[in-house]
Write an enzyme that holds these catalytic residues in place. Structure first.
Site, PDB file in Angstrom:
ATOM      1  N   GLU B  89       0.805  -1.117   0.122  1.00 45.58           N
ATOM      2  CA  GLU B  89      -0.045   0.193  -0.192  1.00 45.58           C
ATOM      3  C   GLU B  89       0.753   1.345  -0.042  1.00 45.58           C
ATOM      4  O   GLU B  89       0.389   2.386  -0.484  1.00 45.58           O
ATOM      5  CB  GLU B  89      -0.816   0.069   1.154  1.00 45.58           C
ATOM      6  CG  GLU B  89      -2.184  -0.861   1.052  1.00 45.58           C
ATOM      7  CD  GLU B  89      -1.769  -2.267   1.759  1.00 45.58           C
ATOM      8  OE1 GLU B  89      -0.525  -2.744   1.913  1.00 45.58           O
ATOM      9  OE2 GLU B  89      -2.927  -3.298   1.777  1.00 45.58           O
ATOM     10  N   PHE B 151     -11.303  -6.850  14.547  1.00 46.45           N
ATOM     11  CA  PHE B 151     -10.449  -7.391  13.631  1.00 46.45           C
ATOM     12  C   PHE B 151     -10.078  -6.258  12.612  1.00 46.45           C
ATOM     13  O   PHE B 151     -10.961  -5.760  11.775  1.00 46.45           O
ATOM     14  CB  PHE B 151     -10.918  -8.556  12.957  1.00 46.45           C
ATOM     15  CG  PHE B 151      -9.791  -9.186  11.913  1.00 46.45           C
ATOM     16  CD1 PHE B 151      -8.580  -9.550  12.391  1.00 46.45           C
ATOM     17  CD2 PHE B 151     -10.176  -9.220  10.478  1.00 46.45           C
ATOM     18  CE1 PHE B 151      -7.875 -10.020  11.525  1.00 46.45           C
ATOM     19  CE2 PHE B 151      -9.317  -9.541   9.668  1.00 46.45           C
ATOM     20  CZ  PHE B 151      -8.207  -9.920   9.987  1.00 46.45           C
ATOM     21  N   GLN B 152      -8.940  -5.898  12.395  1.00 46.76           N
ATOM     22  CA  GLN B 152      -8.285  -4.873  11.353  1.00 46.76           C
ATOM     23  C   GLN B 152      -8.831  -3.644  11.610  1.00 46.76           C
ATOM     24  O   GLN B 152      -8.992  -2.717  10.746  1.00 46.76           O
ATOM     25  CB  GLN B 152      -8.533  -5.424   9.936  1.00 46.76           C
ATOM     26  CG  GLN B 152      -7.633  -6.722   9.582  1.00 46.76           C
ATOM     27  CD  GLN B 152      -7.701  -6.934   8.197  1.00 46.76           C
ATOM     28  OE1 GLN B 152      -8.297  -6.696   7.565  1.00 46.76           O
ATOM     29  NE2 GLN B 152      -6.535  -7.416   8.102  1.00 46.76           N
ATOM     30  N   LYS B 201     -17.639  -0.218   6.857  1.00 37.85           N
ATOM     31  CA  LYS B 201     -18.034  -1.180   5.710  1.00 37.85           C
ATOM     32  C   LYS B 201     -19.632  -1.092   5.554  1.00 37.85           C
ATOM     33  O   LYS B 201     -19.795  -1.063   4.375  1.00 37.85           O
ATOM     34  CB  LYS B 201     -17.548  -2.513   6.139  1.00 37.85           C
ATOM     35  CG  LYS B 201     -18.132  -3.545   5.176  1.00 37.85           C
ATOM     36  CD  LYS B 201     -17.235  -4.903   5.508  1.00 37.85           C
ATOM     37  CE  LYS B 201     -17.713  -6.065   4.385  1.00 37.85           C
ATOM     38  NZ  LYS B 201     -17.128  -7.368   4.482  1.00 37.85           N
ATOM     39  N   MET B 519      24.612   8.228   1.390  1.00 40.67           N
ATOM     40  CA  MET B 519      24.446   9.544   2.282  1.00 40.67           C
ATOM     41  C   MET B 519      24.700   9.457   3.486  1.00 40.67           C
ATOM     42  O   MET B 519      25.388  10.489   4.360  1.00 40.67           O
ATOM     43  CB  MET B 519      22.889  10.126   1.625  1.00 40.67           C
ATOM     44  CG  MET B 519      22.878  11.597   2.483  1.00 40.67           C
ATOM     45  SD  MET B 519      24.059  12.887   1.744  1.00 40.67           S
ATOM     46  CE  MET B 519      22.979  13.509   0.412  1.00 40.67           C
TER      47      MET B 519
HETATM   48  C1  LIG Z   1      12.458   5.323   4.671  1.00 30.21           C
HETATM   49  C2  LIG Z   1      14.051   6.036   5.081  1.00 30.21           C
HETATM   50  N1  LIG Z   1      14.873   5.318   5.948  1.00 30.21           N
HETATM   51  C3  LIG Z   1      15.993   6.120   6.185  1.00 30.21           C
HETATM   52  C4  LIG Z   1      16.376   7.249   5.539  1.00 30.21           C
HETATM   53  C5  LIG Z   1      17.543   7.722   5.825  1.00 30.21           C
HETATM   54  N2  LIG Z   1      18.762   7.919   4.723  1.00 30.21           N
HETATM   55  C6  LIG Z   1      18.770   8.787   3.986  1.00 30.21           C
HETATM   56  S1  LIG Z   1      19.847   8.673   2.510  1.00 30.21           S
HETATM   57  C7  LIG Z   1      20.172   7.078   3.231  1.00 30.21           C
HETATM   58  C8  LIG Z   1      20.841   6.286   2.028  1.00 30.21           C
HETATM   59  C9  LIG Z   1      20.422   5.728   0.782  1.00 30.21           C
HETATM   60  O1  LIG Z   1      21.141   4.973   0.445  1.00 30.21           O
HETATM   61  P1  LIG Z   1      21.032   4.575  -1.324  1.00 30.21           P
HETATM   62  O2  LIG Z   1      19.393   4.504  -1.523  1.00 30.21           O
HETATM   63  O3  LIG Z   1      21.789   3.305  -1.576  1.00 30.21           O
HETATM   64  O4  LIG Z   1      21.427   6.117  -2.012  1.00 30.21           O
HETATM   65  P2  LIG Z   1      22.875   6.423  -1.974  1.00 30.21           P
HETATM   66  O5  LIG Z   1      23.000   7.764  -0.858  1.00 30.21           O
HETATM   67  O6  LIG Z   1      23.956   5.408  -1.663  1.00 30.21           O
HETATM   68  O7  LIG Z   1      22.969   7.450  -3.173  1.00 30.21           O
HETATM   69  C10 LIG Z   1      19.480   6.894   4.363  1.00 30.21           C
HETATM   70  C11 LIG Z   1      19.397   5.645   4.838  1.00 30.21           C
HETATM   71  C12 LIG Z   1      15.384   7.765   4.810  1.00 30.21           C
HETATM   72  N3  LIG Z   1      15.608   8.794   3.956  1.00 30.21           N
HETATM   73  N4  LIG Z   1      14.492   7.312   4.289  1.00 30.21           N
END
Ligand SMILES: Cc1ncc(C[n+]2csc(CCOP(=O)(O)OP(=O)(O)O)c2C)c(N)n1
Ligand SMILES: [Mg+2]
Lengths: 163, 612
Positions: B89, B151-152, B201, B519
């Site tokens: 979802e 439920f749900q 529902k 990042m």
């Molecule tokens: C749902 C979610 N969880 C954690 C983060 C924190 N976060 C920001 S950038 C990142 C790394 C992303 O890794 P990747 O998709 O491999 O991209 P890259 O930076 O390596 O290009 C994380 C964990 C986020 N932005 N969103």
């Protein structure tokens, strides 16, 4: 500074929780909150007191105004207004204290609304300051229980908060 | 409990006819009494579907479940509204969101109660933070069970309250058309945002029929978004702009949402002022335009941040002085008078106190500004503006966006984005996930048109890019839609590969595979002495095999020489297929410029060793 914000709110389930939720979510502080239906049964009137600097209060009123169910909003503290709060207070009243408490209640225009052998229940209305002054006057030591409605407010003169 | 069965119907005879129709499964809706030929009797479920159609909905993104079975049955019996079955979802919400960002129209999500509803929360929050119009229909348990921990059962209105523009709960089936109309109105006007409609529902029972009336006009006494800006304020703003010696126009996502990019361009070009865009505003002013100084903020260009810092007049349009833009608010634009145009009064003076606030729709305010400029006999101080441009061009000469290519075959992420830009002639819809790849895409793909750069700017939701791309591609089948992602982010909604096969959605996925949560790793390099705590993605799947298992095309690119052929195959040979390009990039690369925390706009790292 303390502000009294008065709101006309759609009288719908969930509307109040949106107002309260907003304060929690944005880290604003609610000191008192009163809410009840108005003469128009589609509307509730809500009064809340909160504190903050001008910028914070401006954000609070803007965020409140964004809620779809907030129909009208006024910061009463911006102009002349009347504020009232009602307190019911139970105090220990034995021996010589009984007369003394009665006298103090009279001075504050309070009414003794219930009496038992050792306890008076007093009803008092006024500004929040006045209620606090009363508690101080009779001495916090003899207070057994207090319940306060929170502030209700309305502006003075011709100014009206309506649709 | 309310008893809906006894709600008064227009005519007994009509009720009877409806009953007969139902018994013999005659096509609904039926025409009611002669004098009012517009009255129809529909069940709540049918009303919902009909009202969605009347609200202009073509696609719904959703997932069925117990509380919505009546509605799904109503969907089955018609063809006007098409339903896309996702695999999670959250992806439904991002698909609807991507659609909304590309078209400007509200995206629609439909999910069942409980886990179905809660699975959309990240998607709703993503849309809310970026002011994206969305209508989410969530099933709910029967009214009489609400509050019993049935439920749900989840209090969806409660759970979603802080992240919606508004929400409704259906209490009477006959209210459904009106609530749907209201939801679309609220979602798409003023500052847009998501609206949830929670439907128990029993509001959708197939054998309980009510008059269907879709309101011609939505009445909401307490909701009146501003229609125009204050003329006095607009006048003041124009006076300030005409006197400016070092002006800058800082435009954000609000310009795109309002569909006013042309007006922005006209204003910038007429005044000959520099223009910078926020992450959300990219494309509102052409990225290859001469007066464009690039994105501003944390990973903004050197020249954009310098221009902002030294400006004497800043015109902010549909931007909200986000902390990723301003850096330390106390040091923000020390010499500038600030004009702020925004439709949301609460955005004004929220983080930065402004001198000339203008509350109103961007387009309308820009029209008035242009009209005032036409009337005025004053023009900007040409000499001052010329020397301002001279200064800006000197900043540009620093070429802070340059990066060094490796001698080895291992590519830098920047060069891959530049290659994609060239391969798509700068004209693709580009969605992104969150991380370094997102910033590289924002910096190196030059967007010349609005609504083409689709990313989760405010919430920063990993897992957004792929489903958002799907929502766009379904609605623009002829356009190139590329999702720029990382090996971390893509795994947050990779199950949608299955949806793409079912509906034939040939998006292109460009995975900048640096084998780490880049990042996070960058911050750990910069602030934690390189301790890579849990930012390394061990045991990555073989993406090529994975996408092939889902029935798509996977191409692995390990070196520079392989890229041209891979791009050729992606966009030509496999034009009508979903292609997953798994491109190995240098894991050591950092995103620069990067503002120094708690500094001013001009305090930046320009490389691992160079600071302003
Ligand atoms: C749902 C979610 N969880 C954690 C983060 C924190 N976060 C920001 S950038 C990142 C790394 C992303 O890794 P990747 O998709 O491999 O991209 P890259 O930076 O390596 O290009 C994380 C964990 C986020 N932005 N969103
Ligand atoms: Mg990565």
């Amino acid at each position: 500074m303390r502000h009294i914000i008065s709101i006309l709110l759609e009288n719908e389930p969930g509307a109040l929780s949106r107002v309260v939720g907003l304060f929690a979510q944005r880290g604003y502080n609610i000191e008192t909150l009163t809410v009840a239906p108005t003469e128009d049964n589609t509307l509730s009137r809500l009064t809340m007191t909160t504190t903050g600097d001008d910028r914070k209060i401006e954000q609070i009123t803007k965020q409140l105004n964004k809620l779809i169910e907030v129909v009208k909003l006024v910061d009463l503290s911006e102009g002349p207004h009347i504020e009232r709060e009602l307190m019911l207070i139970k105090v220990k009243a034995v021996g010589a204290q009984r007369a003394e408490i009665k006298r103090t209640a009279d001075i504050f225009r309070g009414q003794i609304v219930d009496v038992s052998a050792s306890v008076y229940t007093i009803q008092l209305t006024g500004t929040s300051d006045k209620l606090e002054a009363f508690i101080e006057a009779i001495g916090a030591g003899c207070v057994l229980e207090t319940v306060r409605t929170g502030v209700s407010g309305i502006s003075r003169g011709e100014k009206i908060l309506s649709l | 409990m309310r008893n809906y069965k006894f709600i008064i119907q227009p005519e007994r005879a009509f009720v009877f006819r409806a009953l007969i129709a139902q018994l013999f499964q005659l096509p609904t809706p039926l025409r009611a009494c002669e004098e009012d030929s517009t009255v129809e009797l529909l069940s709540g479920g049918e009303m919902l579907v009909r009202a969605l159609h009347e609200s202009g909905v073509e696609y719904i993104y959703g997932y069925p479940g117990g509380s919505l079975l009546h509605v799904y049955d109503a969907l089955y019996k018609q063809s006007a509204v098409k339903h896309v079955l996702v695999r999670h979802e959250q992806a439904a919400a991002h698909m609807a969101d991507g659609y909304a960002r590309a078209t400007g129209k509200p995206g629609v999500v439909m999910v069942t109660s409980g886990p179905g509803a809660t699975n959309t929360i990240t998607g709703i929050a993503t849309a809310f933070t970026d002011s994206i119009p969305m209508v989410v229909i969530s099933g709910q348990v029967m009214s009489h069970l609400v509050g019993d921990d049935a439920f749900q059962e989840t209090d969806m209105l409660g759970v979603s309250r802080p992240i919606v523009k508004h929400s409704f709960s259906v209490r009477r089936p006959e209210d459904i058309p009106e609530l749907v109309a209201k939801a679309f109105h609220i979602a798409s006007t003023g500052r847009p945002g998501p609206v949830v409609i929670d439907i128990p529902k029993d509001m959708t029972m197939p054998n309980e029929r009510y008059e269907y009336v879709y309101p011609k006009k939505v009445k909401l006494r307490s909701y009146t978004p501003p229609q125009r800006g204050h003329s006095g304020q607009i006048k003041k703003a124009v006076e300030l702009l005409l006197k400016a010696k070092r002006p800058v126009i800082y435009a954000g996502g609000g310009v795109i949402i309002d569909g006013s990019s042309d007006k922005l361009r006209a204003l910038v070009d007429r005044l000959d002022f520099p223009c910078t865009n926020t992450l959300m505003g990219l494309g509102s002013y052409p990225g290859t335009g001469e007066r464009f100084v690039g994105m501003l903020g944390m990973h903004g260009t050197y020249e954009a941040n310098m221009t902002m810092h030294h400006a004497d007049v800043v015109l902010a349009i549909g931007a909200r002085f986000d902390d990723r833009v301003t850096n330390a608010t106390s040091k923000f634009c020390p010499d500038a008078k600030i004009i702020h145009i925004d439709i949301d009064p609460s955005s004004i003076s929220k983080t930065i106190i402004v001198d000339v606030p203008i509350v109103g729709p961007v387009g309308n305010v820009l029209d008035e500004m242009m009209a005032l400029l036409d009337e005025s006999n004053e023009v900007p101080d040409a000499e001052a503006i010329a020397s301002w441009w001279k200064q800006i061009n000197e900043w540009r000469q620093r070429h802070a966006m340059r990066y060094e290519k490796n001698d080895s075959q291992l590519m830098k992420p920047q060069e891959v984005i530049e290659a994609i830009w060239a391969a798509t002639k700068g004209d693709a819809y580009v969605t992104s996930d969150v991380g370094q790849h997102q910033m590289f895409a924002a910096q190196y793909y030059k967007f010349d048109k609005p609504n083409r750069w689709i990313n989760s700017g405010g919430l920063g939701t990993m897992g957004f890019g792929f489903p958002a791309a799907m929502g766009i591609k379904m609605n623009f089948p002829e356009e190139m839609v590329v999702c720029v992602t990382g090996e971390g982010s893509i795994q947050m909604n990779i199950q949608e590969l299955s949806t793409c096969l079912q509906y034939g959605i040939p998006v292109k996925i460009l995975c900048l595979n640096n084998g780490s949560l880049g990042m996070v790793r960058q911050w750990q390099d910069m602030n934690y002495e390189g301790r890579h705590s849990h930012s390394y993605m061990e045991s990555l799947p073989d993406f090529v095999k994975l996408v092939e298992a889902y029935g798509h095309v996977g191409i692995r690119v390990t070196g520079r020489d392989e890229l041209p052929q891979a791009l050729e195959d992606t966009f030509n040979k496999y034009n009508d297929r979903l292609v997953f390009l798994d491109v190995a990039v240098d894991p050591e690369e950092h995103v620069y410029p990067m503002q120094v925390p708690a500094g001013s706009m001009r305090d930046m790292w320009l490389s691992k060793t160079e600071r302003t």
